[in-house]
Design an enzyme around this catalytic site. Sequence first.
Site, short mmCIF file in Angstrom:
data_model
loop_
_atom_site.label_atom_id
_atom_site.label_comp_id
_atom_site.label_asym_id
_atom_site.label_seq_id
_atom_site.Cartn_x
_atom_site.Cartn_y
_atom_site.Cartn_z
N GLU A 94 30.89 23.46 82.50
CA GLU A 94 30.12 22.55 81.26
C GLU A 94 30.43 21.21 81.76
O GLU A 94 31.31 20.70 82.15
CB GLU A 94 30.78 23.11 79.85
CG GLU A 94 30.36 24.29 79.61
CD GLU A 94 30.85 24.94 78.36
OE1 GLU A 94 30.40 25.65 77.66
OE2 GLU A 94 32.19 24.26 77.77
N CYS A 107 30.42 13.34 80.78
CA CYS A 107 31.82 13.92 80.78
C CYS A 107 31.58 15.25 81.86
O CYS A 107 30.75 16.20 81.59
CB CYS A 107 32.43 14.39 79.55
SG CYS A 107 33.75 15.23 79.77
N CYS A 114 40.93 26.44 84.50
CA CYS A 114 42.17 25.54 84.73
C CYS A 114 43.31 26.33 84.76
O CYS A 114 43.33 27.32 83.90
CB CYS A 114 41.92 24.61 83.75
SG CYS A 114 43.01 23.28 83.92
N CYS A 118 47.14 23.88 78.94
CA CYS A 118 47.55 23.21 77.94
C CYS A 118 47.24 23.81 76.86
O CYS A 118 45.99 24.37 76.60
CB CYS A 118 46.47 21.80 78.21
SG CYS A 118 47.02 20.73 79.71
N CYS A 121 43.76 23.19 74.48
CA CYS A 121 42.46 23.13 75.37
C CYS A 121 41.86 24.33 75.50
O CYS A 121 42.58 25.45 75.95
CB CYS A 121 43.24 22.41 76.27
SG CYS A 121 41.53 22.29 77.56
N LEU A 221 48.64 11.96 77.99
CA LEU A 221 49.82 11.89 77.82
C LEU A 221 50.11 12.97 76.58
O LEU A 221 50.89 13.88 76.70
CB LEU A 221 50.42 10.54 77.46
CG LEU A 221 51.97 10.04 77.24
CD1 LEU A 221 52.56 10.40 78.54
CD2 LEU A 221 52.36 8.87 76.59
N HIS A 222 49.72 12.69 75.44
CA HIS A 222 49.44 13.47 74.29
C HIS A 222 51.08 13.85 73.70
O HIS A 222 50.85 14.27 72.50
CB HIS A 222 48.80 14.87 74.58
CG HIS A 222 47.39 14.67 75.10
ND1 HIS A 222 46.62 13.81 74.69
CD2 HIS A 222 46.81 15.41 76.18
CE1 HIS A 222 45.38 13.90 75.60
NE2 HIS A 222 45.47 14.91 76.14
N CYS A 340 36.35 16.88 73.02
CA CYS A 340 37.54 16.94 73.86
C CYS A 340 38.10 18.13 73.69
O CYS A 340 38.36 18.46 72.60
CB CYS A 340 38.14 15.81 73.39
SG CYS A 340 38.72 14.60 74.69
S1 SF4 Z 1 43.36 19.66 79.21
FE1 SF4 Z 1 42.36 21.61 79.91
S2 SF4 Z 1 41.23 21.41 81.32
FE2 SF4 Z 1 42.59 19.63 80.78
S3 SF4 Z 1 44.34 20.13 82.48
FE3 SF4 Z 1 44.87 20.95 80.15
S4 SF4 Z 1 44.04 22.80 80.46
FE4 SF4 Z 1 43.29 21.95 82.16
#
Ligand code: SF4
Length: 347
Positions: A94, A107, A114, A118, A121, A221-222, A340
Amino acid sequence: MKSAMQNIRHLELEDLESWVVTQGDKKFRARQVYDWIWLKQARGFEEMTNLSKEFRLSLARDFVLTALTTDMTQHSDDGTVKSRFKTHDGHLVEGVLIPTDKRNTACVSSQIGCSLSCKFCATGYIDRKRNLEYDEIYDEVALLNEQSEQKYGKKLSNIVFMGMGEPLLNYRNVLKAIDKITSPDGMGMSPRRITVSTAGVAKQIRALGDAKVKFKLALSLHAATDAKRHEIMPINDSNNIKSLIDALNYFYKQTKNEITFEYILFNEFNDSLQDADELIRIYRQVPADLVNIIEYNPISFARFTKPSEEKVDAFMAYLEKHKVNARLRRSRGKDIDAACGQLANKG
Ligand code: SF4
């Protein structure tokens, strides 16, 4: 069989020139082909109308010209357009076009799925299938640029690598795609308008410094302590905050390019004033230009929610009081899962 044939866009100009000569043709034909495959973004040999039919047949005999196609588009009420692209081997990725008054930003994704998982996500819940090739990344940008021109009458002004995948785990293809996107032989965009966003791969951040890249870097960072970051980003186990701070300083020393921190606010997780203090502590250790505070977009299978407006305001005010250059980013395209962390090939 066609699929075993060489992708013509994986040839450098010199390779094409050698091939053209073996065909008994003049070297300049290679430049014409090269312009078609990059500058003019041809999606098939039949489009190369200034070449003879015979020459085009020779090309089709020896090479394939695979191109990304648009499989589906969704239009958000706020003008954001999410597209699902299909690769030649049937994978889906996407990309999102985000228009504002001043800029039209693409974007883009760098991997199919992935591997970093995370916790907040949607892409992290899809297995990584493979890396995108550089010509596929180039196509994403080219297709989003076409959309931008058709829908908004202007070209893309900015590109962010914040879609599906971790760009620095597909280092070679991402750099090569950017090379083509910024080259006068390709789209001729300024590298200063490109931001690569990473979940934090220290070794590759240093490699970007050594490569003296010209684009900007954003670190997702988050969470501002290792304990918290470990909870939401497993990559922090092998790339802790200290190693990232060191890598970012090295990147800056080598390139002087802009660095941004990305920080999604999660309710009751990283949104207290103590969290803000921890964030400020990190900000002071890196020559970062900006901290983007991002509104969280809940996804059904993650445990997080977004904080109240009051908490967001208090967090922002605290950063401001401490002279942090922070901006609150309201997410776009929420209604079509284009915001996001929401990209998951859901359609
Ligand atoms: S935020 Fe999502 S797409 Fe980005 S590195 Fe983490 S898991 Fe992968």
